[in-house]
Design an enzyme around this catalytic site. Structure first.
Site, PDB file in Angstrom:
ATOM      1  N   HIS A 170       1.020  -1.098   0.094  1.00 36.55           N
ATOM      2  CA  HIS A 170      -0.059  -0.013   0.003  1.00 36.55           C
ATOM      3  C   HIS A 170       0.946   1.390  -0.003  1.00 36.55           C
ATOM      4  O   HIS A 170       1.830   1.223   0.691  1.00 36.55           O
ATOM      5  CB  HIS A 170      -0.882  -0.063   1.380  1.00 36.55           C
ATOM      6  CG  HIS A 170      -1.676   1.354   1.406  1.00 36.55           C
ATOM      7  ND1 HIS A 170      -1.711   2.106   2.634  1.00 36.55           N
ATOM      8  CD2 HIS A 170      -2.670   1.681   0.666  1.00 36.55           C
ATOM      9  CE1 HIS A 170      -2.242   3.120   2.432  1.00 36.55           C
ATOM     10  NE2 HIS A 170      -3.249   2.836   1.450  1.00 36.55           N
ATOM     11  N   ASN A 171       0.450   2.277  -0.751  1.00 37.77           N
ATOM     12  CA  ASN A 171       1.366   3.478  -0.902  1.00 37.77           C
ATOM     13  C   ASN A 171       2.670   3.214  -0.593  1.00 37.77           C
ATOM     14  O   ASN A 171       3.716   3.669  -0.123  1.00 37.77           O
ATOM     15  CB  ASN A 171       0.933   4.384   0.440  1.00 37.77           C
ATOM     16  CG  ASN A 171      -0.212   5.070   0.190  1.00 37.77           C
ATOM     17  OD1 ASN A 171      -1.050   5.094  -0.741  1.00 37.77           O
ATOM     18  ND2 ASN A 171      -0.577   5.731   1.415  1.00 37.77           N
ATOM     19  N   GLU A 200       1.653  -0.118  -5.518  1.00 41.36           N
ATOM     20  CA  GLU A 200       0.555   1.128  -5.300  1.00 41.36           C
ATOM     21  C   GLU A 200       1.150   2.422  -6.338  1.00 41.36           C
ATOM     22  O   GLU A 200       2.491   2.578  -5.330  1.00 41.36           O
ATOM     23  CB  GLU A 200      -0.267   1.286  -4.307  1.00 41.36           C
ATOM     24  CG  GLU A 200      -1.583   2.397  -4.378  1.00 41.36           C
ATOM     25  CD  GLU A 200      -2.238   2.719  -3.365  1.00 41.36           C
ATOM     26  OE1 GLU A 200      -3.185   2.808  -3.356  1.00 41.36           O
ATOM     27  OE2 GLU A 200      -1.676   2.490  -2.114  1.00 41.36           O
ATOM     28  N   ASP A 202       0.080   6.335  -6.881  1.00 36.77           N
ATOM     29  CA  ASP A 202      -0.808   7.325  -6.601  1.00 36.77           C
ATOM     30  C   ASP A 202      -0.240   8.616  -7.668  1.00 36.77           C
ATOM     31  O   ASP A 202       0.904   9.207  -7.592  1.00 36.77           O
ATOM     32  CB  ASP A 202      -0.414   8.137  -5.354  1.00 36.77           C
ATOM     33  CG  ASP A 202      -1.624   7.534  -4.300  1.00 36.77           C
ATOM     34  OD1 ASP A 202      -2.025   6.571  -4.665  1.00 36.77           O
ATOM     35  OD2 ASP A 202      -1.969   8.379  -3.245  1.00 36.77           O
ATOM     36  N   HIS A 215       1.655  11.280  -2.294  1.00 39.00           N
ATOM     37  CA  HIS A 215       0.417  11.121  -1.506  1.00 39.00           C
ATOM     38  C   HIS A 215      -0.646  12.540  -1.627  1.00 39.00           C
ATOM     39  O   HIS A 215      -0.120  13.314  -0.798  1.00 39.00           O
ATOM     40  CB  HIS A 215       0.638  10.659   0.157  1.00 39.00           C
ATOM     41  CG  HIS A 215      -0.550  10.175   0.632  1.00 39.00           C
ATOM     42  ND1 HIS A 215      -1.362   9.275  -0.008  1.00 39.00           N
ATOM     43  CD2 HIS A 215      -0.804   9.964   2.006  1.00 39.00           C
ATOM     44  CE1 HIS A 215      -2.164   8.623   0.769  1.00 39.00           C
ATOM     45  NE2 HIS A 215      -1.913   9.157   1.906  1.00 39.00           N
ATOM     46  N   GLU A 249      -3.603   4.752  -8.488  1.00 40.88           N
ATOM     47  CA  GLU A 249      -4.340   5.559  -8.023  1.00 40.88           C
ATOM     48  C   GLU A 249      -4.386   6.894  -8.751  1.00 40.88           C
ATOM     49  O   GLU A 249      -3.229   7.717  -8.502  1.00 40.88           O
ATOM     50  CB  GLU A 249      -4.152   5.604  -6.563  1.00 40.88           C
ATOM     51  CG  GLU A 249      -5.843   6.023  -5.763  1.00 40.88           C
ATOM     52  CD  GLU A 249      -5.445   6.556  -4.519  1.00 40.88           C
ATOM     53  OE1 GLU A 249      -5.918   7.541  -4.098  1.00 40.88           O
ATOM     54  OE2 GLU A 249      -5.039   5.630  -3.612  1.00 40.88           O
TER      55      GLU A 249
END
Length: 626
Positions: A170-171, A200, A202, A215, A249
């Site tokens: 995640h992230n 992931e 973003d 983020h 994302e």
């Protein structure tokens, strides 16, 4: 004989008199004895009778004996040696069959072991093993608790992707917290090196038409999308040959989405999966069929057939609007708030009164990027019923941990049936601004394929993650047990299984050797204890612990036996935690090791230990009989 061999190995070092601590440590290593500097230093001090910082040959011998002649191993050796001096080939065969459960053992294999570990030439030539050879064998990788067979890819890799647990992060770009911490390529590199298969990214609009990764709406630093993709390309298949999923994302405008598509194609080339594999009409391909492939997870316009028919055409400037449904649920963090896996669109209207709230919005997707999404199309999860009716085999959804936990409590069996058909990704809630993690076990129990953790945050959840994915060669893909793949399954992790075949696991925790000392101790001391924790379905969760051995991190001996009855061994993990007792501040963590219960070797085994950060603490280990 041992005496003669020993002197021949060390005499040269003492030709010019005594030796100091550094030379002592080096000489032990030359003798193939692994030892930690902090323990050697303390034992050296105890044996340096004149306190001059130098020792004689006799004092060295005494240090050597303290480190190697562990009583518990001498006892095993003497049990199988007729004369307490040597093991004959057939003694060794007997030990390996009776104690180590190596059933296909014979003299030829036993002699290979003798050749490899016996340091004394005459003994080796006579097909025998001295205690020196035995101690080296017992300390070798062949006697580790983790089964060597599980250290390579041994599972059937030809099932569809949804039949596997997939190591997921995640992230991935963050290396500390979620608000102020730096974004760093090291996040991607280290996750890939650990066998992670779902990363992931973003993505946001950057200046000069260059998309950036960070983020959103926070002060975390920014990376160029292009350099992230280059780093992934370099490290993607170092640890594992199996496919890597890039979970985008995506908050970018259509023009920067086109730049992303160009970057993905130019950097990955043929490695990027951009078309269907012809022979999979209505189910996902297997990890085997997707070896060395990169898959993109993002919003997608239209069907796979339409994508296939457009192959090779110029898509520049083609933008489609799609209507996105997303849930307004403040607890679930950036992915829900920032428009799930795509850029925030216009026109928001509330459709349902009461919780959860869903809202609609228009989202613009560049056709060039959309067409790179094949088997991992991102779709918002609405309900199990909605998925049964409308979800396509190539659509996967991300569910925040809070919502997933509610569903797990109320409708576990339905959840199992859902993950059997569709790839489901679970991610941490937004309130975990410190990048803390949830316990992934509860979501593996219901078959969730991608349980995404903050890989940069050490602690229990990452220990479980690393332990689970040790299996199947560390490839990042683990075949789910049959009861999580069978569409007639009645499995519910919250209820005891109907036709269960429980496993009884007995562990005699014999001793520890060269454990890390307590940080509160100036020498090599700690008040050591071991906690044995079992993770699995709720019914199997349990922990037991040894008594405390005072002021001894070098060679504590417990000799305590623990028994666990495990209803669902296929999902169970065992975690050994070594602590130093501290009544005031709470126990201090010294090291741990986690592995799947079904990957445990039987017999006398060594449990290696790892630090909180996941680094090896060799030669620190526990000695157990399983």
């Amino acid at each position: 004989m041992e005496n003669k061999w020993f002197l021949s190995m060390i005499l040269d070092e003492f030709r010019s008199g005594k030796i100091n601590l550094e030379k002592t440590h080096k000489l032990l290593e030359k003798l193939d004895i692994q030892c930690s500097y902090v323990h050697v230093k303390s034992i050296f001090k105890d044996n340096d009778r004149l306190k001059q910082g130098k020792i004689t040959i006799e004092e060295f011998r005494s240090i050597y004996r303290i480190i190697t002649h562990r009583e518990e191993i001498v006892e095993i050796f003497n049990t199988y040696s007729g004369n307490r001096k040597l093991l004959f080939e057939n003694n060794l065969v007997q030990f390996l069959i009776q104690e180590q459960y190596i059933l296909d053992m014979n003299k030829t294999i036993a002699f290979e072991i003798i050749k490899k570990y016996e340091p004394i030439e005459e003994v080796k030539k006579a097909h025998q093993m001295s205690f020196e050879g035995f101690i080296r064998y017992m300390g070798s990788s062949e006697c580790l608790i983790f089964k060597p067979d599980c250290g390579r890819v041994y599972q059937d890799m030809s099932h569809p992707l949804n039949d596997y647990f997939i190591s997921s992060s995640h992230n991935t770009y963050l290396i500390s917290d979620q608000l102020l911490g730096p974004s760093d390529l090291w996040g991607y590199v280290s996750a890939l090196v650990k066998g992670c298969r779902c990363l992931e990214i973003d993505c946001w609009d950057g200046s000069q038409n260059e998309p950036i990764v960070y983020h959103g709406y926070t002060l975390t630093s920014k990376l160029l999308f292009k350099t992230v993709i280059q780093a992934i390309h370099k490290y993607a298949f170092l640890t594992s040959d199996y496919p890597v999923v890039l979970s985008l994302e995506n908050h970018c405008s259509p023009s920067q989405q086109e730049v992303m598509a160009d970057t993905l194609q130019s950097v990955f080339g043929d490695t990027l999966l951009s078309d269907i594999l012809d022979d999979f009409p209505d189910k996902l391909p297997s990890p085997e069929a997707l070896k060395y492939k990169i898959l993109v997870k993002n919003k997608k316009i239209g069907t796979l057939k339409e994508t296939h028919d457009r192959k090779g055409s110029n898509k520049h400037g083609q933008v489609e609007e799609c209507e996105e449904i997303y849930q307004v649920d403040e607890t679930e963090g950036s992915e829900a708030l920032a428009g799930s896996e795509n850029n925030p669109g216009r026109g928001t209207e509330i459709i349902t009164a009461g919780l959860p709230l869903f809202t609609k919005r228009k989202v613009k997707v560049a056709m060039a990027l959309s067409d790179l999404v094949i088997y991992t199309k991102a779709e918002k999860f609405r309900s199990f019923q909605h998925s049964r009716q409308y979800q396509q085999f190539n659509e996967s959804s991300s569910i925040g941990e809070t919502e997933a936990r509610k569903l797990l409590k109320l409708r576990a069996h339905e959840f199992v049936l859902h993950t059997m058909r569709f790839i489901t990704r679970i991610y941490p809630k937004a309130t975990r601004t410190d990048s803390s993690n949830f316990n992934p076990q509860e979501f593996w129990n219901i078959g969730c394929q991608m349980v995404a953790l903050n890989f940069q945050t050490p602690g229990l959840p990452m220990d479980l993650q690393n332990g689970k994915f040790l299996d199947n060669g560390g490839s990042g893909y683990i075949l789910k047990p049959q009861f999580l793949r069978d569409n007639k399954t009645e499995f519910n992790p919250n209820k005891p299984p109907k036709q269960s075949d429980p496993v009884t696991l007995t562990i005699r925790l014999i001793s520890g050797t060269q454990l890390p000392p307590s940080s509160h101790s100036s020498s090599n001391k700690a008040d050591t204890l071991v906690v044995l924790e079992l993770f699995g379905v709720p019914n199997d969760q349990t922990k037991q612990q040894t008594r405390v051995i005072k002021r001894n991190a070098f060679s504590p001996r417990w000799n305590e036996t623990f028994t666990f009855i495990i209803q669902v061994p296929e999902l169970a993990l065992m975690r050994f935690v070594v602590e130093s007792q501290n009544l005031i501040a709470g126990n201090e963590f010294l090291g741990q090791y986690t592995l799947p219960v079904l990957s445990m070797n039987k017999g006398y085994r060594r449990v290696p230990l790892y630090s909180k950060m996941g680094e090896s603490l060799e030669p620190a280990s526990l000695f157990v009989y399983v």
